[in-house]
Design a protein around this motif. Structure first.
Motif, PDB file in Angstrom:
ATOM      1  N   LYS A 145       0.874  -1.097   0.053  1.00  0.00           N
ATOM      2  CA  LYS A 145       0.087  -0.046  -0.032  1.00  0.00           C
ATOM      3  C   LYS A 145       0.865   1.133   0.078  1.00  0.00           C
ATOM      4  O   LYS A 145       1.999   1.187   0.050  1.00  0.00           O
ATOM      5  N   ASP A 146       0.324   2.468   0.087  1.00  0.00           N
ATOM      6  CA  ASP A 146       0.818   3.785  -0.169  1.00  0.00           C
ATOM      7  C   ASP A 146       1.417   4.379   1.412  1.00  0.00           C
ATOM      8  O   ASP A 146       2.076   5.144   1.538  1.00  0.00           O
ATOM      9  N   ASN A 147       0.846   3.815   2.430  1.00  0.00           N
ATOM     10  CA  ASN A 147       1.180   4.217   3.564  1.00  0.00           C
ATOM     11  C   ASN A 147       1.384   3.464   4.625  1.00  0.00           C
ATOM     12  O   ASN A 147       0.870   2.172   4.399  1.00  0.00           O
ATOM     13  N   LEU A 148       2.192   3.542   5.879  1.00  0.00           N
ATOM     14  CA  LEU A 148       2.239   2.571   6.739  1.00  0.00           C
ATOM     15  C   LEU A 148       1.144   1.941   7.388  1.00  0.00           C
ATOM     16  O   LEU A 148       0.970   0.576   7.694  1.00  0.00           O
ATOM     17  N   PHE A 149       0.017   2.500   7.789  1.00  0.00           N
ATOM     18  CA  PHE A 149      -1.198   2.120   8.425  1.00  0.00           C
ATOM     19  C   PHE A 149      -1.776   1.120   7.647  1.00  0.00           C
ATOM     20  O   PHE A 149      -2.102   0.037   7.913  1.00  0.00           O
ATOM     21  N   ASP A 150      -1.875   1.539   6.291  1.00  0.00           N
ATOM     22  CA  ASP A 150      -2.620   0.495   5.199  1.00  0.00           C
ATOM     23  C   ASP A 150      -1.652  -0.640   5.181  1.00  0.00           C
ATOM     24  O   ASP A 150      -2.123  -1.860   5.091  1.00  0.00           O
ATOM     25  N   ASN A 151      -0.374  -0.694   5.188  1.00  0.00           N
ATOM     26  CA  ASN A 151       0.461  -1.644   5.188  1.00  0.00           C
ATOM     27  C   ASN A 151       0.367  -2.696   6.315  1.00  0.00           C
ATOM     28  O   ASN A 151       0.492  -3.854   5.970  1.00  0.00           O
ATOM     29  N   LEU A 152       0.244  -2.000   7.406  1.00  0.00           N
ATOM     30  CA  LEU A 152       0.054  -2.955   8.639  1.00  0.00           C
ATOM     31  C   LEU A 152      -1.193  -3.619   8.518  1.00  0.00           C
ATOM     32  O   LEU A 152      -1.343  -4.715   8.888  1.00  0.00           O
ATOM     33  N   LEU A 153      -2.426  -2.983   8.133  1.00  0.00           N
ATOM     34  CA  LEU A 153      -3.489  -3.684   7.950  1.00  0.00           C
ATOM     35  C   LEU A 153      -3.467  -5.063   6.722  1.00  0.00           C
ATOM     36  O   LEU A 153      -3.904  -5.785   7.027  1.00  0.00           O
ATOM     37  N   LEU A 154      -2.657  -4.644   5.880  1.00  0.00           N
ATOM     38  CA  LEU A 154      -2.271  -5.583   4.825  1.00  0.00           C
ATOM     39  C   LEU A 154      -1.540  -6.932   5.327  1.00  0.00           C
ATOM     40  O   LEU A 154      -1.876  -7.918   5.255  1.00  0.00           O
ATOM     41  N   LEU A 155      -0.571  -6.521   6.323  1.00  0.00           N
ATOM     42  CA  LEU A 155       0.022  -7.664   7.319  1.00  0.00           C
ATOM     43  C   LEU A 155      -0.699  -8.415   7.833  1.00  0.00           C
ATOM     44  O   LEU A 155      -0.766  -9.789   7.819  1.00  0.00           O
ATOM     45  N   ILE A 156      -2.090  -7.822   8.284  1.00  0.00           N
ATOM     46  CA  ILE A 156      -2.804  -8.489   9.181  1.00  0.00           C
ATOM     47  C   ILE A 156      -3.828  -9.551   8.251  1.00  0.00           C
ATOM     48  O   ILE A 156      -4.044 -10.552   8.487  1.00  0.00           O
ATOM     49  N   ASP A 157      -4.176  -8.855   7.168  1.00  0.00           N
ATOM     50  CA  ASP A 157      -4.829  -9.560   6.229  1.00  0.00           C
ATOM     51  C   ASP A 157      -3.855 -10.977   5.562  1.00  0.00           C
ATOM     52  O   ASP A 157      -4.348 -11.811   5.404  1.00  0.00           O
ATOM     53  N   ILE A 158      -2.847 -10.602   5.420  1.00  0.00           N
ATOM     54  CA  ILE A 158      -1.935 -11.526   4.808  1.00  0.00           C
ATOM     55  C   ILE A 158      -2.033 -12.980   5.763  1.00  0.00           C
ATOM     56  O   ILE A 158      -1.992 -14.041   5.553  1.00  0.00           O
ATOM     57  N   ASN A 159      -1.641 -12.473   6.952  1.00  0.00           N
ATOM     58  CA  ASN A 159      -1.620 -13.794   8.093  1.00  0.00           C
ATOM     59  C   ASN A 159      -2.860 -14.116   8.326  1.00  0.00           C
ATOM     60  O   ASN A 159      -2.876 -15.521   8.806  1.00  0.00           O
ATOM     61  N   ILE A 161      -5.272 -14.445   6.117  1.00  0.00           N
ATOM     62  CA  ILE A 161      -5.742 -15.428   4.923  1.00  0.00           C
ATOM     63  C   ILE A 161      -4.872 -16.660   4.710  1.00  0.00           C
ATOM     64  O   ILE A 161      -5.312 -17.682   4.763  1.00  0.00           O
ATOM     65  N   PHE A 162      -3.616 -16.492   4.990  1.00  0.00           N
ATOM     66  CA  PHE A 162      -2.671 -17.795   4.751  1.00  0.00           C
ATOM     67  C   PHE A 162      -2.325 -18.532   5.959  1.00  0.00           C
ATOM     68  O   PHE A 162      -1.753 -19.519   6.101  1.00  0.00           O
ATOM     69  N   ASN A 163      -2.439 -17.890   7.336  1.00  0.00           N
ATOM     70  CA  ASN A 163      -2.431 -18.550   8.528  1.00  0.00           C
ATOM     71  C   ASN A 163      -0.796 -18.968   8.591  1.00  0.00           C
ATOM     72  O   ASN A 163      -0.635 -20.245   8.867  1.00  0.00           O
ATOM     73  N   ILE A 164       0.061 -18.090   8.306  1.00  0.00           N
ATOM     74  CA  ILE A 164       1.426 -18.527   8.320  1.00  0.00           C
ATOM     75  C   ILE A 164       2.240 -18.409   9.430  1.00  0.00           C
ATOM     76  O   ILE A 164       3.301 -18.882   9.665  1.00  0.00           O
ATOM     77  N   ASN A 165       1.695 -17.458  10.420  1.00  0.00           N
ATOM     78  CA  ASN A 165       2.602 -17.371  11.614  1.00  0.00           C
ATOM     79  C   ASN A 165       1.486 -17.222  12.899  1.00  0.00           C
ATOM     80  O   ASN A 165       0.313 -17.073  12.690  1.00  0.00           O
ATOM     81  N   GLU A 166       2.020 -17.881  13.976  1.00  0.00           N
ATOM     82  CA  GLU A 166       1.364 -17.888  15.097  1.00  0.00           C
ATOM     83  C   GLU A 166       1.353 -16.415  15.875  1.00  0.00           C
ATOM     84  O   GLU A 166       0.536 -16.109  16.793  1.00  0.00           O
ATOM     85  N   LEU A 167       2.306 -15.635  15.775  1.00  0.00           N
ATOM     86  CA  LEU A 167       2.538 -14.499  16.000  1.00  0.00           C
ATOM     87  C   LEU A 167       3.436 -13.324  15.487  1.00  0.00           C
ATOM     88  O   LEU A 167       4.430 -13.721  15.076  1.00  0.00           O
ATOM     89  N   LEU A 168       3.078 -12.080  15.663  1.00  0.00           N
ATOM     90  CA  LEU A 168       3.613 -10.911  14.970  1.00  0.00           C
ATOM     91  C   LEU A 168       4.288  -9.956  16.140  1.00  0.00           C
ATOM     92  O   LEU A 168       3.485  -9.791  17.051  1.00  0.00           O
ATOM     93  N   VAL A 169       5.295  -9.868  16.108  1.00  0.00           N
ATOM     94  CA  VAL A 169       6.055  -8.889  16.885  1.00  0.00           C
ATOM     95  C   VAL A 169       6.343  -7.570  16.105  1.00  0.00           C
ATOM     96  O   VAL A 169       7.249  -7.549  15.381  1.00  0.00           O
ATOM     97  N   PHE A 170       6.054  -6.385  16.897  1.00  0.00           N
ATOM     98  CA  PHE A 170       6.248  -4.935  16.260  1.00  0.00           C
ATOM     99  C   PHE A 170       7.029  -4.442  17.197  1.00  0.00           C
ATOM    100  O   PHE A 170       6.663  -4.215  18.519  1.00  0.00           O
ATOM    101  N   ILE A 171       8.268  -3.903  16.801  1.00  0.00           N
ATOM    102  CA  ILE A 171       9.211  -3.214  17.617  1.00  0.00           C
ATOM    103  C   ILE A 171       9.113  -1.624  17.356  1.00  0.00           C
ATOM    104  O   ILE A 171       9.111  -1.220  16.074  1.00  0.00           O
ATOM    105  N   ASN A 172       8.865  -0.946  18.500  1.00  0.00           N
ATOM    106  CA  ASN A 172       8.825   0.554  18.417  1.00  0.00           C
ATOM    107  C   ASN A 172       7.712   1.139  17.575  1.00  0.00           C
ATOM    108  O   ASN A 172       7.767   2.107  16.817  1.00  0.00           O
ATOM    109  N   LEU A 173       6.767   0.252  17.254  1.00  0.00           N
ATOM    110  CA  LEU A 173       5.698   0.849  16.459  1.00  0.00           C
ATOM    111  C   LEU A 173       5.050   2.001  16.746  1.00  0.00           C
ATOM    112  O   LEU A 173       4.739   2.843  15.879  1.00  0.00           O
ATOM    113  N   LYS A 174       4.765   2.412  18.148  1.00  0.00           N
ATOM    114  CA  LYS A 174       4.244   3.319  18.462  1.00  0.00           C
ATOM    115  C   LYS A 174       4.762   4.802  18.039  1.00  0.00           C
ATOM    116  O   LYS A 174       4.107   5.825  18.056  1.00  0.00           O
TER     117      LYS A 174
END
Length: 225
Positions: A145-159, A161-174
């Motif tokens: 996507k064109d911005n970080l927020f939408d890219n973060l939502l895309l990461l959630i969609d990917i995981n 839909i495909f169920n490839i990870n048990e856990l996502l860890v985000f560092i200093n996202l705030k």
């Protein structure tokens, strides 16, 4: 899911209705924790961190964690994602379309074979058509996507839909999101049942309505909010 870390007193409990935050002001502990989560994400066994389900059965999360720290170069097409994408594309093609694609491949073979007929050369062309070979040739991938927020939502969609990870860890996202964006990201993750935790190198104070928070100060005192 519960996460027990040898050098942290409090148990990390990931539930279906809250997002767990670990805010570590002690730089040595912050680096150590990130390093060990990163090792697990890369398939290395880490003895200091133990994962269990809600029934206290041990979970193996090697290669089942993704860790994000560089938000300018998020890889949406890792090997895990591409393999899952190709498999889903292949499974969702009906027989009629598979036959059509195979017929096109046969036509292409005939064109290539006739190209060298005047040179008395015979070409060897693979008769077995492979859909994954076609996907690679077409460079099928997921568009970011064109911005970080939408890219973060895309990461959630990917995981989701495909169920490839048990856990996502985000560092200093705030550091990159507004409070409203953060809450929306939390809600989207919870709605899609994708487990995430945030680890930050500073304390942001009180927890919001979607957070469970563990603060570790410079003296290694722990405060669970």
């Amino acid at each position: 899911m519960k996460i027990n870390i040898d050098y942290i007193d409090n148990e990390i409990i990931i539930t279906d209705d809250t997002i767990f935050n670990i805010e570590i002001e002690n730089k040595t502990y912050f680096y150590r924790l990130i390093s060990e989560f990163n090792a697990i994400a890369n398939g290395e066994l880490v003895e200091n961190i133990n994962f269990v389900d809600k029934y206290n059965n041990e979970l193996t999360l090697l290669n089942r964690i993704d860790l994000y720290i560089d938000y300018f170069n998020i890889d949406f097409n890792s090997k895990k994602v591409i393999n899952s994408l190709y498999k889903m594309l292949k499974n969702n093609l009906n027989e009629e379309n598979k036959i059509k694609i195979n017929n096109y491949y046969s036509k292409i073979k005939n064109i290539l074979s006739k190209t060298f007929i005047d040179y008395n050369l015979s070409l060897v062309i693979n008769d077995e058509f492979d859909l994954e070979m076609l996907f690679k040739m077409l460079k099928v991938s997921i568009k970011n996507k064109d911005n970080l927020f939408d890219n973060l939502l895309l990461l959630i969609d990917i995981n989701s839909i495909f169920n490839i990870n048990e856990l996502l860890v985000f560092i200093n996202l705030k550091q990159y999101l507004t409070n409203e964006e953060l809450k929306e990201f939390y809600k989207y993750s919870l709605y899609n049942n994708v487990k995430i935790i945030l680890i930050d190198s500073q304390s942001y104070g009180t927890a919001n309505e979607y957070e469970k928070k563990l603060i570790i100060d410079n003296n290694l005192d722990e405060f669970l909010l």
